[in-house]
Design a protein around this motif. Structure first.
Motif, PDB file in Angstrom:
ATOM      1  N   GLY A   1     -12.526  20.009  -9.160  1.00 24.51           N
ATOM      2  CA  GLY A   1     -12.603  18.613  -8.726  1.00 24.51           C
ATOM      3  C   GLY A   1     -13.182  17.673  -9.762  1.00 24.51           C
ATOM      4  N   ILE A   2     -12.923  17.936 -11.045  1.00 23.76           N
ATOM      5  CA  ILE A   2     -13.506  17.102 -12.105  1.00 23.76           C
ATOM      6  C   ILE A   2     -12.441  16.587 -13.064  1.00 23.76           C
ATOM      7  CG2 ILE A   2     -15.833  18.092 -12.028  1.00 23.76           C
ATOM      8  CD1 ILE A   2     -15.011  19.909 -14.375  1.00 23.76           C
TER       9      ILE A   2
ATOM     10  N   GLY B   1     -26.308  17.153 -13.159  1.00 23.25           N
ATOM     11  CA  GLY B   1     -26.417  18.611 -13.196  1.00 23.25           C
ATOM     12  C   GLY B   1     -25.281  19.297 -12.466  1.00 23.25           C
ATOM     13  N   GLY B   2     -24.917  18.771 -11.300  1.00 23.95           N
ATOM     14  CA  GLY B   2     -23.831  19.360 -10.531  1.00 23.95           C
ATOM     15  C   GLY B   2     -22.494  19.242 -11.232  1.00 23.95           C
ATOM     16  N   GLN B   3     -22.251  18.106 -11.870  1.00 24.10           N
ATOM     17  CA  GLN B   3     -20.997  17.906 -12.604  1.00 24.10           C
ATOM     18  C   GLN B   3     -20.927  18.823 -13.820  1.00 24.10           C
ATOM     19  OE1 GLN B   3     -21.530  13.690 -13.198  1.00 24.10           O
ATOM     20  NE2 GLN B   3     -20.031  13.155 -11.623  1.00 24.10           N
ATOM     21  N   ARG B   4     -22.040  18.961 -14.525  1.00 19.34           N
ATOM     22  CA  ARG B   4     -22.063  19.857 -15.689  1.00 19.34           C
ATOM     23  C   ARG B   4     -21.773  21.293 -15.271  1.00 19.34           C
ATOM     24  NH1 ARG B   4     -26.499  16.782 -17.410  1.00 19.34           N
ATOM     25  NH2 ARG B   4     -27.951  18.344 -16.620  1.00 19.34           N
ATOM     26  N   GLN B   5     -22.376  21.697 -14.155  1.00 17.18           N
ATOM     27  CA  GLN B   5     -22.159  23.072 -13.704  1.00 17.18           C
ATOM     28  C   GLN B   5     -20.695  23.302 -13.333  1.00 17.18           C
ATOM     29  OE1 GLN B   5     -24.118  25.200 -14.395  1.00 17.18           O
ATOM     30  NE2 GLN B   5     -24.208  26.900 -12.988  1.00 17.18           N
ATOM     31  N   ARG B   6     -20.068  22.300 -12.741  1.00 14.16           N
ATOM     32  CA  ARG B   6     -18.634  22.412 -12.424  1.00 14.16           C
ATOM     33  C   ARG B   6     -17.813  22.551 -13.707  1.00 14.16           C
ATOM     34  NH1 ARG B   6     -16.422  19.153  -7.384  1.00 14.16           N
ATOM     35  NH2 ARG B   6     -18.169  19.276  -5.946  1.00 14.16           N
ATOM     36  N   ALA B   7     -18.217  21.827 -14.750  1.00 23.07           N
ATOM     37  CA  ALA B   7     -17.486  21.911 -16.019  1.00 23.07           C
ATOM     38  C   ALA B   7     -17.606  23.310 -16.630  1.00 23.07           C
ATOM     39  CB  ALA B   7     -18.019  20.861 -16.999  1.00 23.07           C
ATOM     40  N   TRP B   8     -18.816  23.875 -16.591  1.00 29.50           N
ATOM     41  CA  TRP B   8     -18.998  25.234 -17.117  1.00 29.50           C
ATOM     42  C   TRP B   8     -18.171  26.245 -16.324  1.00 29.50           C
ATOM     43  CZ3 TRP B   8     -20.644  26.191 -21.712  1.00 29.50           C
ATOM     44  CH2 TRP B   8     -21.609  25.383 -22.318  1.00 29.50           C
ATOM     45  N   ILE B   9     -18.174  26.110 -15.005  1.00 25.51           N
ATOM     46  CA  ILE B   9     -17.387  27.043 -14.189  1.00 25.51           C
ATOM     47  C   ILE B   9     -15.893  26.848 -14.462  1.00 25.51           C
ATOM     48  CG2 ILE B   9     -16.781  27.714 -11.824  1.00 25.51           C
ATOM     49  CD1 ILE B   9     -19.628  26.966 -11.007  1.00 25.51           C
ATOM     50  N   ALA B  10     -15.472  25.582 -14.673  1.00 22.57           N
ATOM     51  CA  ALA B  10     -14.072  25.315 -15.009  1.00 22.57           C
ATOM     52  C   ALA B  10     -13.687  26.013 -16.308  1.00 22.57           C
ATOM     53  CB  ALA B  10     -13.839  23.809 -15.120  1.00 22.57           C
TER      54      ALA B  10
ATOM     55  N   THR C   1     -26.592  20.251  -1.546  1.00 19.01           N
ATOM     56  CA  THR C   1     -25.219  19.761  -1.412  1.00 19.01           C
ATOM     57  C   THR C   1     -24.330  20.336  -2.504  1.00 19.01           C
ATOM     58  OG1 THR C   1     -25.989  17.699  -0.431  1.00 19.01           O
ATOM     59  CG2 THR C   1     -23.760  17.706  -1.319  1.00 19.01           C
ATOM     60  N   TYR C   2     -24.802  20.283  -3.754  1.00 18.63           N
ATOM     61  CA  TYR C   2     -24.014  20.830  -4.863  1.00 18.63           C
ATOM     62  C   TYR C   2     -23.903  22.349  -4.761  1.00 18.63           C
ATOM     63  CZ  TYR C   2     -23.710  16.461  -7.540  1.00 18.63           C
ATOM     64  OH  TYR C   2     -23.419  15.188  -7.965  1.00 18.63           O
ATOM     65  N   GLN C   3     -24.964  23.007  -4.316  1.00 15.19           N
ATOM     66  CA  GLN C   3     -24.905  24.458  -4.164  1.00 15.19           C
ATOM     67  C   GLN C   3     -23.782  24.862  -3.211  1.00 15.19           C
ATOM     68  OE1 GLN C   3     -28.635  26.581  -3.465  1.00 15.19           O
ATOM     69  NE2 GLN C   3     -29.773  24.819  -4.224  1.00 15.19           N
TER      70      GLN C   3
END
Length: 270
Positions: A130-131, A144-153, A175-177
């Motif tokens: 979703g990024i 922090g939540g957006q960065r973590q999504r990028a790493w997982i992507a 919420t992000y978790q």
């Protein structure tokens, strides 16, 4: 659905003269979400690093489909097994799309750049997380939540059948978790990706895991479905914490209620 079999065969491992893992023997369930639970410094991250071949065991072996991973070429292993470490190093000034594209390295021919399939994989990974709209943003500008999504992507763009995640929700608000765990669950259900995570939150682990490995002081003390593993006795054993375990009213998974000092004093007074 992938049918890769990943097995940890009686491994002992550590750092220098310090032994962390002691004769750990387990099989990762294929196409499932597994969570490794345990107190700090019990060997959870060391186990993931050893499985990902970042750490060489002093004895025992890790096998993928019956082959010792130490004998597999790096790119061949990286096409099947991906790892997102606990604290990845952020390349200075990198934008999200460039970071995610680094997950395509195992699939690139020598001395060649990204091809059509690579760009498609990057776009799909961005969409899953979703990024997509953040693809041209610098990583250091994100939350922090957006960065973590990028790493997982980036890990998703690698398109491995097995994904290892070391504390993917640490430092994120609830919420992000939940959002990230929901996205990983959707990935598992749609693509059959085998996911192995280290998580600290016992209740989120019980809710999202199909299978749990419980560790204490470098050893595996119990494994199985959450309802079999998350018990008052086990929580006392691996966390040294008194608690009550009830059924989560939403997911029906085990839910741990710690018994704090106040509760103990009340019990003694009654």
């Amino acid at each position: 659905m992938n049918k890769h079999q990943l097995k940890v065969n009686h491994i002992t491992a550590g750092y220098g003269d310090k032994t962390i893992l002691k004769d750990v023997d387990l099989t990762i369930p294929s196409n499932k979400i597994s969570v490794i639970l345990g107190a700090n410094a019990c060997g959870k991250s060391t186990l993931l690093k050893t499985v990902a071949r970042l750490l060489q065991p002093s004895s025992g072996k890790i096998t993928l489909d019956g082959q010792n991973i130490s004998s597999l070429p790096s790119k061949q292993l990286a096409r099947v097994l991906g790892l997102l470490p606990q604290s990845p190093i952020v390349p200075e000034g990198i934008v999200v799309a460039d970071l995610v594209s680094r997950g395509r390295f195992p699939h690139q021919p020598f001395m060649k750049g990204l091809g059509k399939k690579d760009y498609e994989a990057v776009e799909e990974a961005l969409e899953i997380m979703g990024i997509t709209e953040l693809s041209n943003r610098r990583l250091d500008e994100l939350s922090g939540g957006q960065r973590q999504r990028a790493w997982i992507a980036m890990a998703l763009a690698q398109q491995t059948d097995i994904l290892l995640l070391d504390e993917p929700t640490t430092y994120l608000d609830i919420t992000y978790q939940v959002e990230i765990l929901d996205l990983l669950t959707d990935l598992n259900r749609r693509k059959g990706t085998t996911i192995v995570m280290v998580l600290h939150d016992i209740n989120l682990s019980a809710r999202y895991a199909d299978y749990i490995f419980a560790m204490r002081e470098g050893t595996l003390v119990q494994e199985g479905a959450p309802k079999e593993v998350v018990t008052e006795e086990l929580i006392q054993k691996i966390y040294n914490m008194n608690c009550s375990v009830i059924s989560d009213p939403v997911s029906l998974s085990p839910f741990v209620l710690p018994k704090g000092r106040h509760h103990v004093l009340e019990s003694c007074a009654s």
